[in-house]
Design a protein around this motif. Structure first.
Motif, short mmCIF file in Angstrom:
data_model
loop_
_atom_site.label_atom_id
_atom_site.label_comp_id
_atom_site.label_asym_id
_atom_site.label_seq_id
_atom_site.Cartn_x
_atom_site.Cartn_y
_atom_site.Cartn_z
N GLY A 56 0.01 13.04 0.51
CA GLY A 56 -0.92 14.11 0.16
C GLY A 56 -0.33 15.49 0.39
O GLY A 56 0.87 15.71 0.29
N ASN A 57 -1.21 16.43 0.75
CA ASN A 57 -0.83 17.83 0.91
C ASN A 57 -0.68 18.18 2.39
O ASN A 57 -1.67 18.38 3.09
CB ASN A 57 -1.89 18.72 0.25
CG ASN A 57 -1.50 20.18 0.27
OD1 ASN A 57 -0.33 20.52 0.37
ND2 ASN A 57 -2.49 21.04 0.18
N THR A 60 -2.65 19.47 7.73
CA THR A 60 -2.80 18.33 6.83
C THR A 60 -4.10 18.49 6.06
O THR A 60 -5.14 18.80 6.62
CB THR A 60 -2.82 16.99 7.60
OG1 THR A 60 -3.86 17.02 8.56
CG2 THR A 60 -1.50 16.74 8.30
N SER A 108 -4.71 13.33 3.50
CA SER A 108 -3.29 13.53 3.72
C SER A 108 -2.90 13.07 5.11
O SER A 108 -3.73 13.03 6.02
CB SER A 108 -2.93 15.01 3.58
OG SER A 108 -3.29 15.48 2.31
#
Length: 137
Positions: free
Chosen positions: A31-32, A59, A63
């Motif tokens: 994820g990011n 996060t 994520s």
């Protein structure tokens, strides 16, 4: 005087390099996940990147990041923000303590016929106590 200053400077730099041997290495990213590269500027974390203990990680939703430090890998889950060191310590499982299954077993009372019944909660105790007193309404 210059030689003495140079010697002290070399000793100081050597000591600082020796003290900063431990770094956090990113093993995987889902994820990011971003880190603060400069005050107020966040960049994406990459696999294999080394992070210092004071680096701020963020996060995103859904994520996670797996960070390895001194041979231990820890997963930092979604919606977390803080320094790498603080997040690593928070994500490290604590030793000892009670497990969920032990708590559930301790909460059940055994009756004479061997069956278990749940322990009364505060709300059920209050309704039972109401029967013990006469109430003027």
């Amino acid at each position: 005087m210059k030689k003495l200053f140079t010697l002290f400077l070399a000793l100081f730099v050597g000591t600082m390099l020796f003290a900063a041997t431990g770094s956090y290495v990113v093993e995987s990213v889902t994820g990011n996940v971003t880190y603060e590269s400069a005050p107020g500027k966040f960049e994406k974390v990459k696999v294999g990147q080394e992070l210092s203990a004071s680096t701020v990680l963020n996060t995103g939703l859904n994520s996670s990041v797996v960070v390895k430090f001194e041979g231990k890998s820890i997963t930092i889950k979604a919606k977390q923000k803080g320094t790498v060191e603080a997040l690593y310590v928070d994500a490290t499982p604590a030793k000892g303590g009670l497990k969920r299954q032990t708590i559930a077993k301790a909460d059940a009372e055994d009756t004479a016929d061997g069956k278990s019944k749940g322990v009364a909660t505060a709300s059920s105790r209050a309704s039972e106590a109401k029967e013990d007193f006469t109430w003027d309404e």
